[in-house]
Design a protein around this motif. Structure first.
Motif, short mmCIF file in Angstrom:
data_model
loop_
_atom_site.label_atom_id
_atom_site.label_comp_id
_atom_site.label_asym_id
_atom_site.label_seq_id
_atom_site.Cartn_x
_atom_site.Cartn_y
_atom_site.Cartn_z
N ALA A 44 35.43 40.55 40.99
CA ALA A 44 36.62 40.16 41.74
C ALA A 44 37.14 38.84 41.20
CB ALA A 44 36.26 40.03 43.22
N PRO A 45 38.41 38.50 41.47
CA PRO A 45 38.94 37.22 41.00
C PRO A 45 38.09 36.05 41.49
CG PRO A 45 40.71 38.60 41.84
CD PRO A 45 39.43 39.28 42.20
N LEU A 46 37.96 35.06 40.63
CA LEU A 46 37.18 33.87 40.95
C LEU A 46 38.09 32.65 40.87
CD1 LEU A 46 34.38 32.55 41.46
CD2 LEU A 46 34.16 32.36 38.97
N VAL A 47 38.13 31.88 41.94
CA VAL A 47 38.88 30.63 41.95
C VAL A 47 37.90 29.48 42.09
CG1 VAL A 47 40.59 29.22 43.17
CG2 VAL A 47 40.94 31.70 42.95
N VAL A 48 37.92 28.58 41.10
CA VAL A 48 37.06 27.40 41.09
C VAL A 48 37.96 26.18 41.22
CG1 VAL A 48 35.36 26.05 39.81
CG2 VAL A 48 35.37 28.56 39.63
N ALA A 49 37.71 25.34 42.21
CA ALA A 49 38.52 24.14 42.44
C ALA A 49 37.66 22.91 42.18
CB ALA A 49 39.04 24.12 43.88
N ALA B 207 32.81 14.25 49.11
CA ALA B 207 32.96 15.69 49.23
C ALA B 207 33.18 16.11 50.68
CB ALA B 207 31.71 16.38 48.67
N ALA B 208 34.14 16.98 50.90
CA ALA B 208 34.35 17.56 52.22
C ALA B 208 33.28 18.61 52.48
CB ALA B 208 35.74 18.19 52.28
N ASP B 209 33.21 19.10 53.70
CA ASP B 209 32.25 20.15 54.03
C ASP B 209 32.44 21.35 53.11
OD1 ASP B 209 31.27 18.61 56.06
OD2 ASP B 209 32.33 19.67 57.67
N GLY B 210 31.34 21.83 52.56
CA GLY B 210 31.40 23.00 51.69
C GLY B 210 31.70 22.70 50.24
N VAL B 211 31.94 21.43 49.93
CA VAL B 211 32.23 21.03 48.55
C VAL B 211 30.96 20.46 47.92
CG1 VAL B 211 33.61 19.53 47.06
CG2 VAL B 211 34.64 20.56 49.11
N VAL B 212 30.61 20.95 46.75
CA VAL B 212 29.39 20.53 46.06
C VAL B 212 29.70 19.36 45.13
CG1 VAL B 212 27.53 21.23 44.50
CG2 VAL B 212 28.48 22.88 46.14
N ALA C 139 41.02 25.41 38.70
CA ALA C 139 42.11 24.48 39.00
C ALA C 139 41.51 23.13 39.33
CB ALA C 139 42.93 24.99 40.19
N GLU C 140 42.08 22.08 38.74
CA GLU C 140 41.51 20.75 38.96
C GLU C 140 42.59 19.74 39.31
OE1 GLU C 140 41.96 17.98 36.88
OE2 GLU C 140 42.55 18.78 34.94
N GLY C 141 42.19 18.73 40.10
CA GLY C 141 43.11 17.66 40.43
C GLY C 141 42.91 17.16 41.85
N ARG C 142 43.72 16.18 42.20
CA ARG C 142 43.67 15.57 43.52
C ARG C 142 43.87 16.62 44.63
NH1 ARG C 142 42.01 11.25 41.12
NH2 ARG C 142 43.32 9.38 41.05
N ASP C 143 43.07 16.58 45.66
CA ASP C 143 43.13 17.38 46.89
C ASP C 143 43.05 18.89 46.67
OD1 ASP C 143 45.78 18.29 46.35
OD2 ASP C 143 46.71 16.94 47.80
N ILE C 144 42.62 19.30 45.48
CA ILE C 144 42.56 20.73 45.19
C ILE C 144 41.52 21.44 46.06
CG2 ILE C 144 40.85 20.65 43.30
CD1 ILE C 144 44.10 22.64 43.16
N THR C 145 40.43 20.74 46.41
CA THR C 145 39.36 21.39 47.16
C THR C 145 39.61 21.40 48.66
OG1 THR C 145 38.10 19.32 47.35
CG2 THR C 145 37.63 20.71 45.45
N THR C 146 40.54 20.58 49.13
CA THR C 146 40.74 20.44 50.57
C THR C 146 42.10 20.89 51.06
OG1 THR C 146 41.38 18.14 50.20
CG2 THR C 146 39.07 18.56 50.80
N VAL C 147 43.15 20.61 50.30
CA VAL C 147 44.51 20.90 50.74
C VAL C 147 45.09 22.11 50.02
CG1 VAL C 147 46.87 20.00 50.91
CG2 VAL C 147 44.92 18.49 51.34
N ILE C 148 44.93 22.16 48.71
CA ILE C 148 45.57 23.21 47.91
C ILE C 148 44.77 24.51 47.93
CG2 ILE C 148 46.46 23.83 45.63
CD1 ILE C 148 47.91 21.52 47.09
N ALA C 149 43.47 24.42 47.71
CA ALA C 149 42.65 25.64 47.64
C ALA C 149 41.38 25.49 48.47
CB ALA C 149 42.32 25.96 46.19
N PRO C 150 41.52 25.26 49.78
CA PRO C 150 40.33 25.08 50.62
C PRO C 150 39.49 26.35 50.74
CG PRO C 150 42.29 25.27 51.98
CD PRO C 150 42.76 25.16 50.57
N ASP C 151 40.08 27.50 50.39
CA ASP C 151 39.35 28.77 50.46
C ASP C 151 38.89 29.23 49.08
OD1 ASP C 151 39.75 28.96 53.24
OD2 ASP C 151 41.76 29.79 52.92
N ALA C 152 38.89 28.33 48.09
CA ALA C 152 38.42 28.69 46.75
C ALA C 152 36.97 29.18 46.83
CB ALA C 152 38.52 27.49 45.82
N ASP C 153 36.62 30.07 45.93
CA ASP C 153 35.26 30.62 45.91
C ASP C 153 34.22 29.54 45.66
OD1 ASP C 153 35.93 33.63 45.98
OD2 ASP C 153 37.15 32.87 44.33
N VAL C 154 34.58 28.60 44.78
CA VAL C 154 33.68 27.49 44.44
C VAL C 154 34.50 26.20 44.49
CG1 VAL C 154 32.08 26.52 42.75
CG2 VAL C 154 32.37 29.00 42.90
#
Length: 243
Positions: free
Chosen positions: A10-15, A210-215, A144-159
């Motif tokens: 399946a598609p994989l989104v890494v932020a 790191a926000a919750d769920g962010v490694v 995808a990389e950059g500011r707020d990518i893990t929290t605002v832009i792609a909070p539902d990313a697979d990784v």
């Protein structure tokens, strides 16, 4: 690509988020290449917006005019991790947006909330596009990389990862990138680009912890390849994908 994902996956989104000089761009590009995914540099989009506004003769503190200009900006992002491109209209701005002039002024655009909303919309569209057949990745996904990518832009990313490093390591890396060495003069010359930009940008987005769920991956004592391997290990562990 020995680490390339299987076609049936399946598609994989890494932020990947993190402060300036943490290695986000280099690591993300290599990780995307090894995984056979597209690569999106969201920071380059803010740099392109800065270049565009300056090219239009706008004062960057005129927030309404800047927001309107960015909404009309003819931006095109090439997502091949081995040869990413940035075009505004028919102009290749890939080199122009990396100049000291742009680095010194990009925070004025990046902290404009209307600009963040517009570019955030474009970033979400670009990420979604790479999960569909017919895209550059063939629907396999994107790093995808950059500011707020893990929290605002792609909070539902697979990784979701926060790539960080010590202040000393980040300054040295940026000095080498910009000046070719990490001697005292070169490090001093890049201090504004790294620390002041982080301070400015942190007024509108959180990227130091790191926000919750962010490694978190700390690259302070790792070279580039070791950091890429560490990131890919997180991808394997969190997504369940084998490479």
């Amino acid at each position: 690509m020995e680490d390339e994902l299987n076609e049936q996956d399946a598609p994989l989104v890494v932020a990947i988020d993190g402060p300036s000089g943490s290695g986000k761009s280099s690591v993300s590009r290599r990780a995307a290449s090894r995984l056979g995914l597209a690569y999106l540099d969201t920071g380059a989009m803010y740099r392109a917006a800065t270049w565009w506004c300056l090219d239009q003769g706008l004062a960057l503190d005129d927030t309404d005019a800047v927001a309107a200009a960015v909404a009309a900006m003819p931006l095109s992002m090439g997502v091949d991790p081995q040869a990413p491109t940035v075009h505004v209209g028919g102009t290749d701005v890939g080199e122009a947006i990396r100049t000291t002039e742009i680095s010194a002024q990009v925070s004025a655009v990046a902290t404009n909330l209307a600009v963040r909303a517009e570019l955030g919309r474009l970033q979400r569209e670009a990420i979604a596009e790479q999960t569909r057949p017919g895209s550059f990745s063939g629907g396999r996904g994107v790093v995808a990389e950059g500011r707020d990518i893990t929290t605002v832009i792609a909070p539902d990313a697979d990784v979701r990862l926060l790539l960080t490093a010590s202040e000393e390591a980040r300054l040295a890396r940026r000095a080498i990138d910009v000046h070719g060495s990490a001697d005292a003069a070169a490090v001093h010359a890049t201090r504004d680009q790294v620390l002041r930009r982080d301070a400015d940008d942190s007024t509108v987005v959180q990227f130091h912890t790191a926000a919750d769920g962010v490694v978190t991956v700390d690259s302070s004592d790792l070279d580039l390849e070791q950091t890429v391997d560490a990131v890919l290990e997180v991808v394997r562990r969190v997504s369940g994908r084998t490479a």
